[in-house]
Scaffold this active site. Structure first.
Site, mmCIF file in Angstrom:
data_model
loop_
_atom_site.group_PDB
_atom_site.id
_atom_site.type_symbol
_atom_site.label_atom_id
_atom_site.label_comp_id
_atom_site.label_asym_id
_atom_site.label_seq_id
_atom_site.Cartn_x
_atom_site.Cartn_y
_atom_site.Cartn_z
ATOM 1 C CE LYS A 1 71.328 37.446 -68.391
ATOM 2 N NZ LYS A 1 71.218 36.161 -69.305
ATOM 3 N N GLY B 1 82.114 24.438 -62.728
ATOM 4 C CA GLY B 1 80.528 25.116 -62.695
ATOM 5 C C GLY B 1 79.755 23.866 -63.021
ATOM 6 C CE1 TYR B 2 78.874 17.761 -63.390
ATOM 7 C CE2 TYR B 2 77.539 17.146 -61.429
ATOM 8 C CZ TYR B 2 78.330 16.837 -62.765
ATOM 9 O OH TYR B 2 78.094 15.588 -63.079
ATOM 10 N N GLY B 3 76.268 23.408 -62.417
ATOM 11 C CA GLY B 3 75.122 23.716 -62.373
ATOM 12 C C GLY B 3 74.299 23.227 -63.412
ATOM 13 C CG ASN B 4 70.503 23.974 -66.512
ATOM 14 O OD1 ASN B 4 70.771 24.105 -67.683
ATOM 15 N ND2 ASN B 4 69.310 23.440 -66.298
ATOM 16 C CB ALA B 5 75.491 25.131 -68.420
ATOM 17 N N GLY B 6 76.681 22.875 -66.659
ATOM 18 C CA GLY B 6 77.563 21.814 -66.438
ATOM 19 C C GLY B 6 77.185 20.592 -66.440
#
Length: 416
Positions: free
Chosen positions: A106, A218-223
């Site tokens: 990482k 969490g409304y980013g890419n995954a969300g």
């Protein structure tokens, strides 16, 4: 143990519990508790006004017994070395639990990328690669996007690597634009893999997900992709979503396309017409069938775990649940699909991207989806069967599967 929110301490505590169940050799246990190597460096960046700002960067290569390191690069203003260590450890177990021939790594930079101009951001990306160029590559360690990084950032880093090394090597970075050797199906891979595991969890629980409710923190890419795929593939109704600025709820359901368009146009989900405001904390405790923790670490703790009402928690974020909270959820019958199983779709398709780069033949999106489904479904049942056999929660079961695979590779190499 008293609850601690240090992510690396949490990752170590989870490993300790698995090691006890596995009766892991003490020398092996000691070896697996620490990264094999890590790099700390400074990145001077010439700003557009002529001044120079110095940023702190990290790359942790946790374990490469099963193959080259694999793991994203995060640009975040609250990045810490312990967060990077924890994420590198979880990547080690993630690649092992889905049984792909990679290790765990990482990277990160302490920066708010939103405060940089595009030219400043490009200089930062190229500076980061200059610091790690000797330690990455398709046979050593392959970075990818993560929080606040994206395909354009990966393109700049790949180009800098190729400039410095003097040859083309697209497989040094995954999550690239399609035009530079990216893979079909990479964009929604994290969410899609999680949706596949959720589908199988519902089967073993005897639950029909069609019409069931969900909430996404969490409304980013995954969300956002989880919202779309939960509707399209499972027939679910997402009633609440949130981002860093707060959340919204509509008990009749939030249409994906309209919600996503509002987020794109305004930069936040707040004030979407026909919804009520809700905090991130309140969203976690909603009475829904499925909760999708899709933001950052340590959002479900011993303080709020007793109030989690969802029947299934599908962890698309890394490390959203502390060890104390895990025990509480398990005792209360909440079926947790642990992070490094649930969100392993991203690294799995990144592996597919490396394979395609290696032999210069690219798969259709349908082929990527099919092979991802096979990998995620097998991994789910490996973990589910282990949990039943050992009478432990799903996270410990995932550790049992993954740690034994990594430990066996270490033994065969003669390291320990």
């Amino acid at each position: 143990m008293s609850e601690t929110l240090n992510p690396f301490a949490i990752a170590q505590a989870q490993l300790d519990e698995a090691a006890e169940v596995l009766q892991l050799d003490p020398d092996m246990h000691t070896f697996l508790r620490q990264p094999m190597r890590e790099f700390h460096f400074t990145i001077p960046v010439r700003m557009d006004d002529g001044s120079v700002r110095t940023f702190n960067g990290f790359r942790v290569q946790y374990n490469d017994a099963r193959g080259p390191g694999k793991g994203g690069i995060r640009f975040h203003w609250e990045e810490t070395i312990d967060t990077v260590r924890a994420l590198a450890a979880w990547m080690t177990w993630k690649t092992a639990v889905v049984d792909i021939p990679l290790g765990g790594a990482k990277g990160g930079v302490i920066v708010d990328p939103r405060s940089l101009t595009p030219t400043e951001l490009e200089r930062l990306c190229r500076g980061y690669m200059r610091n790690i160029v000797r330690y990455v590559g398709i046979t050593q360690d392959v970075p990818a996007p993560d929080v606040y990084t994206n395909p354009q950032i990966m393109a700049w880093m790949m180009d800098e690597y190729e400039v410095l090394m003097g040859h083309h090597e697209p497989g040094v970075i995954t999550g690239k634009p399609l035009e530079l050797g990216g893979s079909q199906g990479r964009g929604d891979a994290t969410a899609r893999g999680g949706i596949y595991t959720l589908r199988e969890a519902a089967k073993v629980l005897g639950m029909d997900l069609r019409g069931k409710t969900g909430a996404i923190q969490g409304y980013g890419n995954a969300g956002t992709f989880a919202h779309q795929l939960a509707e399209d593939l499972l027939g679910m109704k997402i009633v609440a979503v949130s981002d860093s600025r707060g959340g919204i709820i509509n008990r009749d359901g939030l249409d994906y396309e309209a919600t996503f368009a509002h987020k794109q146009n305004t930069g936040a989900v707040a004030n979407f017409p026909g919804t009520e405001a809700i905090s991130n904390e309140e969203l976690l405790e909603l009475d829904v069938d499925v909760l999708f923790p899709s933001a950052l670490e340590n959002v479900i703790t011993e303080k709020n775990a007793p109030d989690i009402k969802a029947k299934i928690s599908a962890e698309l974020a890394n490390g959203p649940t502390t060890p104390e909270a895990d025990d509480i959820l398990y005792d209360r019958g909440v079926y947790v699909i642990p992070d490094f199983l649930c969100n392993a779709g991203g690294v799995t398709v990144s592996y597919f991207e490396m394979v395609q780069n290696g032999y210069q033949y690219y798969w259709s999106e349908e082929m990527v989806h099919d092979r991802l489904d096979q990998k995620m479904t097998k991994a789910f049942y490996d973990v589910h069967k282990m949990a039943e056999a050992k009478n432990v929660n799903n996270r410990i079961a995932a550790y049992l599967v993954a740690v034994e695979r990594v430990a066996q590779a270490v033994r065969l190499r003669g390291w320990v």
